[in-house]
Design a protein around this motif. Sequence first.
Motif, PDB file in Angstrom:
ATOM      1  N   PRO A  19      -3.628   8.356   2.444  1.00 41.41           N
ATOM      2  CA  PRO A  19      -2.795   7.017   2.070  1.00 41.41           C
ATOM      3  C   PRO A  19      -2.076   7.323   0.609  1.00 41.41           C
ATOM      4  CG  PRO A  19      -5.389   6.889   2.008  1.00 41.41           C
ATOM      5  CD  PRO A  19      -5.043   8.156   2.514  1.00 41.41           C
ATOM      6  N   ALA A  20      -2.577   8.114  -0.033  1.00 43.81           N
ATOM      7  CA  ALA A  20      -1.845   8.340  -1.500  1.00 43.81           C
ATOM      8  C   ALA A  20      -0.732   9.172  -1.277  1.00 43.81           C
ATOM      9  CB  ALA A  20      -2.774   9.066  -2.473  1.00 43.81           C
ATOM     10  N   LEU A  21      -0.506   9.830  -0.399  1.00 45.31           N
ATOM     11  CA  LEU A  21       0.745  10.746  -0.223  1.00 45.31           C
ATOM     12  C   LEU A  21       1.569   9.802   0.594  1.00 45.31           C
ATOM     13  CD1 LEU A  21      -0.691  14.215   0.694  1.00 45.31           C
ATOM     14  CD2 LEU A  21       0.468  13.501  -1.354  1.00 45.31           C
ATOM     15  N   THR A  22       1.188   9.002   1.607  1.00 47.23           N
ATOM     16  CA  THR A  22       2.052   8.117   2.355  1.00 47.23           C
ATOM     17  C   THR A  22       2.829   6.920   1.329  1.00 47.23           C
ATOM     18  OG1 THR A  22       0.432   8.442   4.175  1.00 47.23           O
ATOM     19  CG2 THR A  22       2.222   6.345   4.166  1.00 47.23           C
ATOM     20  N   ALA A  23       1.815   6.667   0.492  1.00 49.57           N
ATOM     21  CA  ALA A  23       2.357   5.603  -0.793  1.00 49.57           C
ATOM     22  C   ALA A  23       3.434   6.216  -1.568  1.00 49.57           C
ATOM     23  CB  ALA A  23       1.336   4.841  -1.446  1.00 49.57           C
ATOM     24  N   GLY A  83       6.520   6.661 -12.190  1.00 49.38           N
ATOM     25  CA  GLY A  83       5.396   6.031 -12.560  1.00 49.38           C
ATOM     26  C   GLY A  83       5.000   5.003 -11.270  1.00 49.38           C
ATOM     27  N   LEU A  84       6.019   4.246 -10.872  1.00 49.87           N
ATOM     28  CA  LEU A  84       5.724   3.150 -10.065  1.00 49.87           C
ATOM     29  C   LEU A  84       5.213   3.765  -8.571  1.00 49.87           C
ATOM     30  CD1 LEU A  84       8.644   0.684 -10.802  1.00 49.87           C
ATOM     31  CD2 LEU A  84       6.276   0.356 -11.239  1.00 49.87           C
ATOM     32  N   ALA A  85       5.838   4.897  -8.261  1.00 49.09           N
ATOM     33  CA  ALA A  85       5.375   5.525  -7.083  1.00 49.09           C
ATOM     34  C   ALA A  85       4.073   5.903  -7.266  1.00 49.09           C
ATOM     35  CB  ALA A  85       6.105   6.813  -6.655  1.00 49.09           C
ATOM     36  N   LEU A  86       3.522   6.631  -8.536  1.00 45.08           N
ATOM     37  CA  LEU A  86       2.158   6.902  -8.748  1.00 45.08           C
ATOM     38  C   LEU A  86       1.237   5.665  -8.713  1.00 45.08           C
ATOM     39  CD1 LEU A  86       2.930   9.793 -11.560  1.00 45.08           C
ATOM     40  CD2 LEU A  86       2.180  10.105  -8.988  1.00 45.08           C
ATOM     41  N   LEU A  87       1.665   4.650  -9.260  1.00 44.12           N
ATOM     42  CA  LEU A  87       0.921   3.472  -9.059  1.00 44.12           C
ATOM     43  C   LEU A  87       0.598   2.872  -7.817  1.00 44.12           C
ATOM     44  CD1 LEU A  87      -0.536   1.075 -10.304  1.00 44.12           C
ATOM     45  CD2 LEU A  87       1.679  -0.078 -10.276  1.00 44.12           C
ATOM     46  N   ALA A  88       1.543   3.278  -6.679  1.00 43.57           N
ATOM     47  CA  ALA A  88       1.336   2.822  -5.216  1.00 43.57           C
ATOM     48  C   ALA A  88       0.373   3.706  -4.836  1.00 43.57           C
ATOM     49  CB  ALA A  88       2.678   2.566  -4.714  1.00 43.57           C
ATOM     50  N   ALA A  89       0.671   5.164  -5.247  1.00 43.51           N
ATOM     51  CA  ALA A  89      -0.452   6.221  -4.510  1.00 43.51           C
ATOM     52  C   ALA A  89      -1.816   5.966  -4.968  1.00 43.51           C
ATOM     53  CB  ALA A  89       0.046   7.548  -4.989  1.00 43.51           C
ATOM     54  N   PRO A 127       2.017  -0.224   5.405  1.00 47.30           N
ATOM     55  CA  PRO A 127       3.006  -0.758   5.153  1.00 47.30           C
ATOM     56  C   PRO A 127       3.112  -1.717   4.046  1.00 47.30           C
ATOM     57  CG  PRO A 127       2.404  -1.032   7.539  1.00 47.30           C
ATOM     58  CD  PRO A 127       1.347  -0.503   6.780  1.00 47.30           C
ATOM     59  N   VAL A 128       2.029  -2.178   3.491  1.00 42.31           N
ATOM     60  CA  VAL A 128       1.925  -2.910   2.131  1.00 42.31           C
ATOM     61  C   VAL A 128       1.798  -2.214   0.943  1.00 42.31           C
ATOM     62  CG1 VAL A 128       1.189  -4.994   3.577  1.00 42.31           C
ATOM     63  CG2 VAL A 128      -0.393  -3.924   2.375  1.00 42.31           C
ATOM     64  N   MET A 129       1.619  -0.891   0.980  1.00 46.62           N
ATOM     65  CA  MET A 129       1.262  -0.330  -0.075  1.00 46.62           C
ATOM     66  C   MET A 129       2.542   0.117  -0.730  1.00 46.62           C
ATOM     67  SD  MET A 129      -1.496  -1.056  -0.376  1.00 46.62           S
ATOM     68  CE  MET A 129      -2.506  -0.190  -1.677  1.00 46.62           C
ATOM     69  N   VAL A 130       3.296  -0.677  -1.118  1.00 44.74           N
ATOM     70  CA  VAL A 130       4.662  -0.272  -1.748  1.00 44.74           C
ATOM     71  C   VAL A 130       4.609  -1.365  -3.254  1.00 44.74           C
ATOM     72  CG1 VAL A 130       5.905  -0.246   0.178  1.00 44.74           C
ATOM     73  CG2 VAL A 130       5.718  -2.397  -0.556  1.00 44.74           C
ATOM     74  N   LEU A 135      -0.241  -4.358  -4.308  1.00 42.72           N
ATOM     75  CA  LEU A 135      -0.844  -3.062  -4.852  1.00 42.72           C
ATOM     76  C   LEU A 135      -2.122  -3.460  -5.647  1.00 42.72           C
ATOM     77  CD1 LEU A 135       2.113  -0.795  -6.211  1.00 42.72           C
ATOM     78  CD2 LEU A 135       0.733  -0.632  -4.088  1.00 42.72           C
ATOM     79  N   PHE A 136      -2.074  -4.506  -6.383  1.00 40.40           N
ATOM     80  CA  PHE A 136      -3.459  -4.942  -7.169  1.00 40.40           C
ATOM     81  C   PHE A 136      -4.346  -5.789  -6.059  1.00 40.40           C
ATOM     82  CE2 PHE A 136       0.465  -4.760  -9.961  1.00 40.40           C
ATOM     83  CZ  PHE A 136      -0.089  -3.535 -10.756  1.00 40.40           C
ATOM     84  N   THR A 137      -3.598  -6.569  -5.305  1.00 43.84           N
ATOM     85  CA  THR A 137      -4.517  -7.492  -4.255  1.00 43.84           C
ATOM     86  C   THR A 137      -5.373  -6.666  -3.350  1.00 43.84           C
ATOM     87  OG1 THR A 137      -2.708  -9.029  -4.227  1.00 43.84           O
ATOM     88  CG2 THR A 137      -4.309  -9.395  -2.830  1.00 43.84           C
TER      89      THR A 137
END
Length: 198
Positions: A19-23, A83-89, A127-130, A135-137
């Motif tokens: 999932p981290a790589l997908t995000a 940084g935002l992509a890493l947060l999503a991952a 689909p919601v891990m953007v 990302l927090f919820t």
Amino acid sequence: MGKKGWLRFWGIFLLVGAPALTALAKAPDNDLWFLLAHGRYVLSQGFPQLEPFSIHQGLDFVMQQWLSGVLFQLIHEGAGLLGLALLAAFSAALSAWLFYRLAMGASKGDFPLSLLLTLLFSRMISPVMVTRPYLFTVPILLFLLLCLENWVSKGRWQSLAPLPLLSLLLVNLQASMWPLLLIFTLPYLAEQILPPRL
């Protein structure tokens, strides 16, 4: 480490890494720019009473995800879109790990079943891990369930200590999702209040 240990290691690596790589591979969500603009506004001007970016004059506005916007803006200032992509991952991996812990508890330690369920869960939430407040919820709601399950299974009232903080975080990160805390908690409360069935 024996063969079974290595299989477990690679299984956990897969359930957290996939999932981290997908995000990480996803493009920023279009709403990101709205959230960044509002984050900048809150950091420089404070909380808006009127929508500052609308074509409409005097539009009353409540920024229900102000903290998400501020966090996204601070990360964007410091580390850009990477940084935002890493947060999503990180959020996707954390969500997968929390779900795995829930599955292991519910299945009484059945690793193959928990791994399979976690991979299915990761696929469903991808689909919601953007770069949106989800990302927090998602991790907050999963951690809530983990606390409640720990309370029910072990009878430890201390497991409920994080609930006010989770509520405070969620109402500031994505206020529209705050009622889910109550919805997720109701079955546990009902089980404690209602008499057991024979």
